[in-house]
Design an enzyme around this catalytic site. Structure first.
Site, PDB file in Angstrom:
ATOM      1  N   CYS A  40       9.177  -6.783  36.222  1.00  0.00           N
ATOM      2  CA  CYS A  40       8.094  -7.087  37.167  1.00  0.00           C
ATOM      3  C   CYS A  40       6.734  -6.653  36.641  1.00  0.00           C
ATOM      4  CB  CYS A  40       8.378  -6.447  38.516  1.00  0.00           C
ATOM      5  SG  CYS A  40       9.058  -4.806  38.367  1.00  0.00           S
ATOM      6  N   ASN A  47       0.825  -1.222   0.000  1.00  0.00           N
ATOM      7  CA  ASN A  47       0.000   0.000   0.000  1.00  0.00           C
ATOM      8  C   ASN A  47       0.846   1.254   0.000  1.00  0.00           C
ATOM      9  OD1 ASN A  47       0.942   0.035   2.698  1.00  0.00           O
ATOM     10  ND2 ASN A  47      -0.929   1.051   3.396  1.00  0.00           N
TER      11      ASN A  47
END
Lengths: 545, 375
Positions: A169, A54
């Site tokens: 974490c 595109n």
């Protein structure tokens, strides 16, 4: 005619290297050839995918699967300009493209999509003392920067903003937004099928600093046996998976039920206000056998919201395909690499994540004793948030701080926000005159004494939130940092006022192009828009430790 | 079918979804559907048209019609990639020479050449051939004026508004969908260029954040992160809202008078803007002829008169800048201006996000673009 022919002469004799043959690379190559450049080298390791077509206009459908650099060369040769083009289907990071290689060029143009390669090319160009024009684009935004050793800043002189780094974490224990899920899934992919990397663990993190910050006993201590099991699992996720033959059912249960239950035992994590605790999937959801698979049609499939059972169904089929592919790999050292154009790999991250909770908030980090009302209106609301004629009210007090009616609040403009009692946690209701645009801005006063809160040098404010959704305007073409459009609205202005050094456009230009000028720099922290990783720039994931 | 205010009902195919995936993620499926229903007429097929057309065709519009009977010249071929080089010696028009490249860029778009002169266009024709937008590329100022008027005179069902003026009266009518033909003009001169938009009354969708009032909590401020942790940690809900904007017609823009009292801001404008208007003046005084490098003296005289009539200092536009606007434009300038023009056309026909209002100038010396609202 003098300048034009001189330009052509210089162009035809110059040796140019284009690094990257994607969106920007195709444009560049076309411009170079048509402008009279004759000695061009182009390098790209990628092959052509249908989703490139595109915009990467040198490629056609029949080229899918072929080398971008090679096809780009073939396509521009058809312009009939007698150019001498050398195409490399290779990675610019390879050793053979060292200082000697770069020294052979008069100028290097970067058309890459990742920071690592940019850094590398930047350094080589500095070492070879070759001028570099660096550029990049994403969505409606783009920039071009000239880098010349000793004259301008280099690509790495200034810390690049928006370094998307995610603490381990957060990824493993408390993901709260779609991008965390994507990162988690990529790590899981690596753990199961990819190159082993201990930093990319996905199991619950017992060393989460949030756990040790509270005085209560950590789950690692309270549930010693579980922790040990978890520890040993951490080291052997791959061998565990291999031992179970990559059984999708067992994988699903471990990841979305067992591990979640374990996370729930880390109660301190879920006590933080605003954070929602995860819910482990039930056996019914995990089985997913009764449920139909999501619609297989390309667009609908990727954009509908899937149920838990549908997610599990897709997960199973993805794992099936991947484990088969993994089993077929040529040697024990080989591994699968995550590729956003690979459907099985793309199915792997679940598009719907059960651990995420949306927490909408637009926060303005600033120093209210310095930031003025005028700056709030012009630089924050108008320039960054694209409001046309904002009204701002201090919530709870019914006090109008900024009025869209001319003359009403002009005397407020030079006053700092603090003069109106606006401090940390203050809430400002902003309305655009069209009445359908409301935005709540919450002030986060950056305490200059607090190292963590302090704004970076030269930065007056930071807007925290998904800016792309909030902005109503779009930028111009990548090569020119055109300022946002002049305000459109109820009145047509008869004089030109919007552009210029003090206008919003200049500020944006300064951010995008001007390395040297730090004054009044805007630093915007913007969130990625879509869930999947398939944006035009692959986000760079850096794990902090 | 019109793409202005009507929802394009047909879904996109799987093939289109695959091809347009990256842009749909950017502007949304609705916008893509409107694009693919859009018919665009480009009057003039100089090299700048090649750049604009490439971008529109790649974006997936319904059809593109080129109107330019001038013969293909060596200069055209030299500064563009869009013309078929094998046609250099054939008796072909510029429009025809561009077709095969455009078709191959995206076979799903209907690309054709239309013979004739801009003066031959009528409101009936525009309506019958169902154009959503007309782009006048590198046209003389008188053609811009007449095309601009023409677009504003088209109404639904091919009726011509008898007074020829802009139609604002029926904008609230829900019974009848008003067809508007959007008008664009663009040109490059030397290393500069402009893009002009007249979208009459333009309605568009744009995404804005909605923040429900909730106790503000700066969540997940993780001590481990060095960077501000907010990159997406507080996502904002967005929804589409409708907005509208009013645009001036080209006539009013031509009559722009700059206020000599605002000298400060006038000095900050790019001289390329004044040059663009000077070149319109030159065309008016010279029967539509384009100024070239040999016209420097004539232009200087014209500029002095123009500056005097507006009580502006003559040094707003100096000879160096003036000369820089007279060469044939280089490929990168065409690419930049063409890119900007196409981007605005895409926004306009898809009714997504606000196109600029209304005059964009690219200054190739400063390497900077700016937008003014004129008229």
């Amino acid at each position: 005619a003098g300048n034009a022919s001189l330009a052509r002469e210089v162009a035809s004799g110059s040796r140019v290297l284009v690094v990257g043959a994607g969106g920007i690379g195709c444009e560049l190559l076309k411009n170079l050839v048509v402008s009279g450049f004759r000695r061009i080298s182009i390098i790209d390791l990628d092959t052509i995918d249908v989703s490139n077509l595109n915009r990467q206009f040198l490629f056609r459908k029949e080229h899918v699967g072929q080398s971008k650099a090679l096809v780009a060369k073939q396509s521009v040769l058809k312009y009939g300009r007698d150019a001498d083009i050398t195409a490399y289907h290779d990675s610019v990071l390879e050793e053979k493209y060292g200082v000697d290689f770069f020294s052979g060029f008069d100028i290097v143009l970067i058309a890459l999509d990742n920071r690592a390669a940019r850094n590398h090319v930047n350094r080589l160009c500095l070492a070879a003392n070759v001028p570099l024009v660096e550029s990049g684009s994403a969505g409606y935004l783009g920039q071009v920067t000239v880098i010349r050793k000793g004259v301008t800043a280099c690509y790495e002189c200034k810390e690049q903003q928006k370094q998307k780094s995610y603490p381990a974490c957060t990824i493993r224990n408390t993901p709260s937004e779609p991008i965390h899920c994507v990162v988690w899934a990529k790590y899981l992919f690596s753990q199961l099928f990819g190159e082993a990397d201990p930093d990319q663990d996905v199991a619950p993190d017992t060393e989460d600093p949030e756990l040790s910050s509270s005085s209560s006993t950590t789950p690692a201590v309270a549930n010693g046996s579980q922790a040990n099991e978890q520890q040993s699992q951490k080291q052997t996720t791959r061998s565990w998976a291999e031992a179970t033959g990559y059984d999708p059912s067992r994988l699903l249960k471990k990841l979305f039920a067992d591990d979640i239950r374990y996370l729930l035992t880390m109660s301190v994590l879920w006590q933080r206000p605003g954070r929602r605790a995860p819910t482990p999937l039930t056996d019914e959801q995990l089985d997913g056998s009764g449920d139909a698979a999501p619609q297989s049609d390309g667009y609908q499939r990727d954009h509908a919201v899937w149920s838990a059972a549908q997610c599990c169904h897709v997960f199973r089929s993805a794992v099936d395909q991947l484990r088969r592919r993994y089993a077929e790999r040529s040697s024990a050292d080989d591994y699968l690499v995550f590729d956003k154009d690979d459907q099985a790999a793309m199915d792997f991250p679940n598009p719907k994540c059960y651990v995420c909770a949306p927490q909408p908030q637009v926060t303005l980090r600033c120093d209210p004793s310095i930031l003025t009302v005028g700056a709030l209106r012009d630089r924050v609301l108008k320039a960054e948030l694209a409001m046309v004629a904002p009204d701002v009210e201090i919530e709870g007090r019914g006090v109008i701080l900024v009025s869209s009616e001319a003359g009403e609040t002009e005397s407020n403009d030079p006053q700092p926000l603090a003069r109106f009692g606006i401090g940390n946690h203050a809430r400002l209701r902003c309305d655009d005159f069209l009445q359908r645009y409301n935005l709540l801005i919450i002030i986060a006063a950056a305490d200059p004494a607090d190292a963590e809160q302090r704004l970076p040098d030269g930065v007056d404010f930071q807007i925290v939130g998904d800016l792309q959704s909030v902005q109503a305007t779009a930028e111009a073409a990548p090569a020119a940092a055109a300022p946002p459009p002049a305000t459109s609205g109820r009145k047509r202005r008869s004089e030109a006022v919007e552009s210029g050094p003090l206008g919003s456009g200049e500020a944006k230009k300064a951010r995008l192009l001007d390395e040297a000028d730090d004054d009044d720099e805007l630093e915007i922290v913007a969130a990625p828009k879509s869930v999947d990783g398939a944006s035009s720039q692959e986000p760079d994931i850096v794990l902090l430790d | 079918m019109t793409s202005s205010a009507v929802e394009a009902p047909t879904d996109i195919t799987a093939q289109e979804a695959e091809l347009y995936d990256r842009q749909i993620r950017l502007w949304g499926l609705d916008a893509q559907k409107r694009l693919r229903a859009s018919r665009i007429l480009m009057v003039g097929a100089p090299p700048l048209t090649g750049e604009i057309a490439k971008n529109l065709v790649l974006a997936g519009i319904r059809s593109l019609t080129l109107m330019d009977d001038s013969p293909l010249s060596a200069d055209d071929i030299d500064s563009s990639f869009i013309y078929d080089p094998s046609l250099a010696t054939a008796a072909t028009t510029r429009a025809e020479a561009a077709l095969s490249a455009l078709h191959s860029l995206n076979p799903m778009v209907e690309v054709s050449a239309k013979s004739g002169q801009p003066e031959q266009l009528t409101a009936d024709l525009l309506a019958n051939e169902d154009y959503d937008a007309v782009l006048a590329i590198s046209q003389p100022v008188e053609v811009l004026q007449s095309l601009g008027r023409l677009c504003r005179s088209v109404t639904y069902d091919g009726e011509v508004n008898s007074n020829g003026a802009g139609n604002n009266s029926n904008s609230d009518s829900s019974a009848k969908q008003r067809r508007q033909v959007q008008f664009f003009a663009a040109d490059c001169f030397g290393c500069h260029g402009y893009v002009f938009l007249d979208l009459q009354r333009h309605e568009f969708a744009t995404e804005l954040a909605e923040v429900p009032p909730k106790a503000g909590q700066d969540s997940s401020v993780d001590p481990k992160t060095a960077a501000v942790p907010a990159a997406g940690s507080q996502p904002v809900e967005t929804h589409l809202i409708k907005r509208s904007a009013d645009y001036a017609d080209f006539e009013s823009v031509l009559r722009t008078r700059w206020d000599p009292a605002k000298l400060g801001s006038l000095r900050r404008l790019s001289p390329a803007l004044y040059l663009a208007f000077l070149l319109f003046e030159f065309q008016r005084a010279n029967n539509g002829a384009r100024a070239g490098p040999n016209d420097v003296d004539a232009l200087k005289t014209l500029w002095r008169a123009f500056a005097e009539s507006q009580q502006l200092p003559a040094n707003l536009l100096d000879e160096a800048v003036l000369s820089s606007g007279l060469q044939p434009p280089s490929c990168p300038v065409l690419a930049i201006v063409g890119g900007v023009a196409a981007q605005e056309v895409i926004k306009a026909v898809s009714h997504k996000d606000d196109p600029f209002n209304n005059f964009f100038v690219f200054d190739g010396i400063q390497s900077c673009g700016s937008v003014q609202t004129l008229g």
